[in-house]
Motif scaffolding. Sequence first.
Motif, PDB file in Angstrom:
ATOM      1  N   GLU A  87     -31.212  -5.703   1.228  1.00  0.00           N
ATOM      2  CA  GLU A  87     -31.676  -4.784   2.262  1.00  0.00           C
ATOM      3  C   GLU A  87     -33.094  -5.132   2.713  1.00  0.00           C
ATOM      4  O   GLU A  87     -33.407  -5.047   3.908  1.00  0.00           O
ATOM      5  CB  GLU A  87     -31.639  -3.331   1.757  1.00  0.00           C
ATOM      6  N   GLU A  88     -33.937  -5.515   1.768  1.00  0.00           N
ATOM      7  CA  GLU A  88     -35.308  -5.903   2.131  1.00  0.00           C
ATOM      8  C   GLU A  88     -35.304  -7.166   2.987  1.00  0.00           C
ATOM      9  O   GLU A  88     -36.067  -7.269   3.958  1.00  0.00           O
ATOM     10  CB  GLU A  88     -36.148  -6.121   0.882  1.00  0.00           C
ATOM     11  N   LEU A  89     -34.452  -8.130   2.646  1.00  0.00           N
ATOM     12  CA  LEU A  89     -34.356  -9.337   3.468  1.00  0.00           C
ATOM     13  C   LEU A  89     -33.868  -8.985   4.866  1.00  0.00           C
ATOM     14  O   LEU A  89     -34.387  -9.508   5.857  1.00  0.00           O
ATOM     15  CB  LEU A  89     -33.440 -10.372   2.814  1.00  0.00           C
ATOM     16  N   ALA A  90     -32.912  -8.079   4.950  1.00  0.00           N
ATOM     17  CA  ALA A  90     -32.418  -7.646   6.267  1.00  0.00           C
ATOM     18  C   ALA A  90     -33.550  -7.031   7.084  1.00  0.00           C
ATOM     19  O   ALA A  90     -33.693  -7.318   8.283  1.00  0.00           O
ATOM     20  CB  ALA A  90     -31.267  -6.649   6.094  1.00  0.00           C
ATOM     21  N   ARG A  91     -34.360  -6.187   6.437  1.00  0.00           N
ATOM     22  CA  ARG A  91     -35.488  -5.569   7.154  1.00  0.00           C
ATOM     23  C   ARG A  91     -36.509  -6.630   7.577  1.00  0.00           C
ATOM     24  O   ARG A  91     -37.080  -6.539   8.669  1.00  0.00           O
ATOM     25  CB  ARG A  91     -36.143  -4.498   6.291  1.00  0.00           C
ATOM     26  N   LEU A 142     -28.551 -18.786  -0.547  1.00  0.00           N
ATOM     27  CA  LEU A 142     -29.453 -18.415   0.543  1.00  0.00           C
ATOM     28  C   LEU A 142     -28.679 -18.184   1.835  1.00  0.00           C
ATOM     29  O   LEU A 142     -28.915 -17.190   2.542  1.00  0.00           O
ATOM     30  CB  LEU A 142     -30.521 -19.483   0.744  1.00  0.00           C
ATOM     31  N   LEU A 143     -27.752 -19.064   2.150  1.00  0.00           N
ATOM     32  CA  LEU A 143     -26.945 -18.880   3.357  1.00  0.00           C
ATOM     33  C   LEU A 143     -26.168 -17.561   3.299  1.00  0.00           C
ATOM     34  O   LEU A 143     -26.098 -16.829   4.284  1.00  0.00           O
ATOM     35  CB  LEU A 143     -25.984 -20.057   3.554  1.00  0.00           C
ATOM     36  N   GLU A 144     -25.622 -17.260   2.125  1.00  0.00           N
ATOM     37  CA  GLU A 144     -24.885 -16.008   1.977  1.00  0.00           C
ATOM     38  C   GLU A 144     -25.813 -14.824   2.168  1.00  0.00           C
ATOM     39  O   GLU A 144     -25.444 -13.838   2.823  1.00  0.00           O
ATOM     40  CB  GLU A 144     -24.204 -15.942   0.606  1.00  0.00           C
ATOM     41  N   GLN A 145     -27.017 -14.877   1.632  1.00  0.00           N
ATOM     42  CA  GLN A 145     -27.951 -13.757   1.758  1.00  0.00           C
ATOM     43  C   GLN A 145     -28.439 -13.585   3.200  1.00  0.00           C
ATOM     44  O   GLN A 145     -28.626 -12.454   3.655  1.00  0.00           O
ATOM     45  CB  GLN A 145     -29.128 -13.915   0.804  1.00  0.00           C
ATOM     46  N   ILE A 146     -28.633 -14.668   3.909  1.00  0.00           N
ATOM     47  CA  ILE A 146     -29.001 -14.562   5.328  1.00  0.00           C
ATOM     48  C   ILE A 146     -27.843 -13.929   6.104  1.00  0.00           C
ATOM     49  O   ILE A 146     -28.047 -13.034   6.926  1.00  0.00           O
ATOM     50  CB  ILE A 146     -29.394 -15.938   5.910  1.00  0.00           C
ATOM     51  N   TYR A 147     -26.624 -14.372   5.812  1.00  0.00           N
ATOM     52  CA  TYR A 147     -25.445 -13.773   6.451  1.00  0.00           C
ATOM     53  C   TYR A 147     -25.347 -12.290   6.112  1.00  0.00           C
ATOM     54  O   TYR A 147     -25.132 -11.447   6.981  1.00  0.00           O
ATOM     55  CB  TYR A 147     -24.183 -14.522   6.008  1.00  0.00           C
ATOM     56  N   ARG A 148     -25.537 -11.957   4.844  1.00  0.00           N
ATOM     57  CA  ARG A 148     -25.491 -10.561   4.405  1.00  0.00           C
ATOM     58  C   ARG A 148     -26.549  -9.739   5.132  1.00  0.00           C
ATOM     59  O   ARG A 148     -26.292  -8.618   5.558  1.00  0.00           O
ATOM     60  CB  ARG A 148     -25.688 -10.475   2.889  1.00  0.00           C
ATOM     61  N   ALA A 149     -27.744 -10.299   5.302  1.00  0.00           N
ATOM     62  CA  ALA A 149     -28.815  -9.580   5.997  1.00  0.00           C
ATOM     63  C   ALA A 149     -28.407  -9.254   7.437  1.00  0.00           C
ATOM     64  O   ALA A 149     -28.621  -8.127   7.911  1.00  0.00           O
ATOM     65  CB  ALA A 149     -30.103 -10.406   5.979  1.00  0.00           C
ATOM     66  N   TYR A 150     -27.820 -10.212   8.117  1.00  0.00           N
ATOM     67  CA  TYR A 150     -27.363  -9.950   9.481  1.00  0.00           C
ATOM     68  C   TYR A 150     -26.243  -8.913   9.481  1.00  0.00           C
ATOM     69  O   TYR A 150     -26.166  -8.075  10.382  1.00  0.00           O
ATOM     70  CB  TYR A 150     -26.910 -11.234  10.170  1.00  0.00           C
ATOM     71  N   GLN A 151     -25.375  -8.952   8.493  1.00  0.00           N
ATOM     72  CA  GLN A 151     -24.304  -7.966   8.395  1.00  0.00           C
ATOM     73  C   GLN A 151     -24.874  -6.565   8.159  1.00  0.00           C
ATOM     74  O   GLN A 151     -24.410  -5.593   8.754  1.00  0.00           O
ATOM     75  CB  GLN A 151     -23.342  -8.331   7.245  1.00  0.00           C
ATOM     76  N   ASN A 153     -27.839  -5.523   9.062  1.00  0.00           N
ATOM     77  CA  ASN A 153     -28.481  -5.103  10.312  1.00  0.00           C
ATOM     78  C   ASN A 153     -27.469  -4.746  11.397  1.00  0.00           C
ATOM     79  O   ASN A 153     -27.759  -3.918  12.264  1.00  0.00           O
ATOM     80  CB  ASN A 153     -29.452  -6.185  10.804  1.00  0.00           C
ATOM     81  N   ALA A 154     -26.271  -5.333  11.329  1.00  0.00           N
ATOM     82  CA  ALA A 154     -25.228  -5.011  12.302  1.00  0.00           C
ATOM     83  C   ALA A 154     -24.438  -3.769  11.902  1.00  0.00           C
ATOM     84  O   ALA A 154     -23.620  -3.278  12.678  1.00  0.00           O
ATOM     85  CB  ALA A 154     -24.275  -6.207  12.453  1.00  0.00           C
ATOM     86  N   GLY A 155     -24.664  -3.287  10.678  1.00  0.00           N
ATOM     87  CA  GLY A 155     -23.980  -2.087  10.224  1.00  0.00           C
ATOM     88  C   GLY A 155     -22.529  -2.295   9.824  1.00  0.00           C
ATOM     89  O   GLY A 155     -21.743  -1.357   9.830  1.00  0.00           O
TER      90      GLY A 155
END
Length: 160
Positions: A87-91, A142-151, A153-155
């Motif tokens: 969640e922090e990475l997403a923010r 890392l790629l998974e966490q970046i993808y998760r962050a975008y997910q 943020n997209a809700g």
Amino acid sequence: MQRITLLCVGKLKERFYAEAAAEYAKRLGRYCRLDLVELPEERLPEAPSPAQVGAALAREAEAIRGKLPPSSSLIALCVEGRERSSEELARLLAGWAGQGESRLVFLLGGSHGLHASIKAQAREKLSMSPMTFPHHLARVMLLEQIYRAYQINAGTKYHK
């Protein structure tokens, strides 16, 4: 749309890592423009001295600097970095986008890490865990966490 460069020291050799990384790169295409840049890891003898490791890391740092896109924000993954939740990475990603930082470079070092001078250039230093992982696995994570962050943020329901 943010443009993310994943700058990695070392090449993926194992097919299963390459396939996993390719899957997340494909998924990220909906959310950002992803560039993957691989740099060769400096060769070292079997039991290198600290001076040999330092010299190799300095050469890698110069190669990294040569590949940094202009006007980009560098995020180094290193042991000294701050651990952040998904969640922090997403923010962070959303905040950087809101501040107009559209060009991000996530930097993964090789098996000996990163030179102190390149870490000093980083806007942010992140750590995935106090545990040690192979840098090839760290790329997939890392790629998974970046993808998760975008997910996040997209809700979407990807992140539970």
